[in-house]
Design an enzyme around this catalytic site. Structure first.
Site, PDB file in Angstrom:
ATOM      1  N   ASN A 138       1.079  -5.416   4.901  1.00 50.70           N
ATOM      2  CA  ASN A 138       0.469  -5.725   3.611  1.00 50.70           C
ATOM      3  C   ASN A 138      -0.227  -7.083   3.660  1.00 50.70           C
ATOM      4  OD1 ASN A 138       3.213  -6.532   3.771  1.00 50.70           O
ATOM      5  ND2 ASN A 138       3.439  -6.643   1.563  1.00 50.70           N
ATOM      6  N   CYS A 150      -0.555   4.901  -2.097  1.00 53.70           N
ATOM      7  CA  CYS A 150      -0.404   5.127  -0.651  1.00 53.70           C
ATOM      8  C   CYS A 150       0.030   6.552  -0.349  1.00 53.70           C
ATOM      9  CB  CYS A 150       0.553   4.114  -0.047  1.00 53.70           C
ATOM     10  SG  CYS A 150      -0.236   2.500   0.119  1.00 53.70           S
ATOM     11  N   CYS A 186       4.014   3.337  -2.357  1.00 52.63           N
ATOM     12  CA  CYS A 186       3.540   3.372  -3.747  1.00 52.63           C
ATOM     13  C   CYS A 186       2.740   4.658  -3.977  1.00 52.63           C
ATOM     14  CB  CYS A 186       2.700   2.137  -4.061  1.00 52.63           C
ATOM     15  SG  CYS A 186       1.026   2.199  -3.394  1.00 52.63           S
ATOM     16  N   CYS A 193      -1.743  -2.567   0.747  1.00 56.15           N
ATOM     17  CA  CYS A 193      -0.433  -2.171   1.267  1.00 56.15           C
ATOM     18  C   CYS A 193      -0.483  -1.973   2.787  1.00 56.15           C
ATOM     19  CB  CYS A 193       0.009  -0.862   0.621  1.00 56.15           C
ATOM     20  SG  CYS A 193       0.502  -1.019  -1.104  1.00 56.15           S
ATOM     21  N   GLU A 235       0.532   0.580   4.441  1.00 59.36           N
ATOM     22  CA  GLU A 235       0.081   1.934   4.790  1.00 59.36           C
ATOM     23  C   GLU A 235      -1.443   1.996   4.813  1.00 59.36           C
ATOM     24  OE1 GLU A 235       2.274   1.004   2.549  1.00 59.36           O
ATOM     25  OE2 GLU A 235       3.873   2.462   2.257  1.00 59.36           O
ATOM     26  N   GLU A 246      -1.829  -9.677   0.947  1.00 56.60           N
ATOM     27  CA  GLU A 246      -1.975  -9.980  -0.484  1.00 56.60           C
ATOM     28  C   GLU A 246      -3.153 -10.907  -0.736  1.00 56.60           C
ATOM     29  OE1 GLU A 246       2.007 -11.183  -1.671  1.00 56.60           O
ATOM     30  OE2 GLU A 246       2.670  -9.080  -1.565  1.00 56.60           O
TER      31      GLU A 246
HETATM   32  N1  THU Z   1       3.884  -2.673  -0.466  1.00 57.62           N
HETATM   33  C1  THU Z   1       3.443  -2.066   0.678  1.00 57.62           C
HETATM   34  O1  THU Z   1       2.735  -2.675   1.488  1.00 57.62           O
HETATM   35  N2  THU Z   1       3.831  -0.793   0.910  1.00 57.62           N
HETATM   36  C2  THU Z   1       4.744  -0.109   0.169  1.00 57.62           C
HETATM   37  O2  THU Z   1       5.083   1.001   0.537  1.00 57.62           O
HETATM   38  C3  THU Z   1       5.292  -0.716  -1.054  1.00 57.62           C
HETATM   39  C4  THU Z   1       4.683  -2.006  -1.465  1.00 57.62           C
HETATM   40  C5  THU Z   1       3.520  -4.089  -0.677  1.00 57.62           C
HETATM   41  C6  THU Z   1       2.453  -4.370  -1.679  1.00 57.62           C
HETATM   42  C7  THU Z   1       2.745  -5.818  -2.028  1.00 57.62           C
HETATM   43  O3  THU Z   1       2.152  -6.668  -1.056  1.00 57.62           O
HETATM   44  C8  THU Z   1       4.257  -5.923  -1.883  1.00 57.62           C
HETATM   45  O4  THU Z   1       4.662  -4.811  -1.111  1.00 57.62           O
HETATM   46  C9  THU Z   1       5.008  -5.913  -3.213  1.00 57.62           C
HETATM   47  O5  THU Z   1       4.585  -4.863  -4.011  1.00 57.62           O
END
Ligand code: THU
Length: 130
Positions: free
Chosen positions: A39, A86, A83, A50, A52, A41
């Site tokens: 991920n 994803c 999420c 994310c 994925e 941000e």
């Molecule tokens: N996140 C992911 O990268 N993948 C997931 O399956 C769940 C959430 C990340 C997004 C964000 O950077 C952090 O987790 C908190 O939501």
């Protein structure tokens, strides 16, 4: 390298100054190649991506468009569920029966499938009358 090890390793590179929640994802494609993502941000929160999504982008950039297996890992009390967005992104490139392993850094694993993660998925067949 196995999917599990690849996901665990790429997770370390996650850029998460806001959530502090690192996620790693690894995808297998038909060639046997492994594609990884973490991920990333952004200070404008919705612009973050994310793990994925990063792994899917890497797979497509490598010239492949099919996922045959997926692995997602985070330091979470329970195996981390992808999420909603994803789930749809995975379904674009994976058949319903494809295995998705959700994992924690302390070794818990929950094995599911793309179809179970996204029941009633919107697909191109829903546009057949367009
Ligand atoms: N996140 C992911 O990268 N993948 C997931 O399956 C769940 C959430 C990340 C997004 C964000 O950077 C952090 O987790 C908190 O939501």
């Amino acid at each position: 390298m196995q999917l599990k090890d690849a996901a665990r390793a790429v997770r370390e590179n996650a850029y998460v100054p806001y959530s502090r929640f690192k996620v790693g994802a690894a995808l297998m494609s038909p060639s046997g190649a492994i594609h990884v993502g973490c991920n990333v941000e952004n200070v404008a929160y919705p612009e973050g991506t994310c793990a994925e999504a990063g792994a899917i982008a890497a797979m497509v950039a490598a010239g492949e468009t099919e996922i045959t297996e997926a692995y997602v890992i985070a330091d979470s009390p329970h195996p981390v569920p992808p999420c909603g967005g994803c789930r749809q992104k995975l379904a674009e490139f994976a058949k319903g029966g494809v295995t998705v392993t959700l994992a924690t850094t302390d070794g818990q694993e929950f094995v599911t499938t793309v179809a179970d993660l996204l029941p009633g998925a919107f697909t191109s067949t829903h546009m057949d009358k367009a």
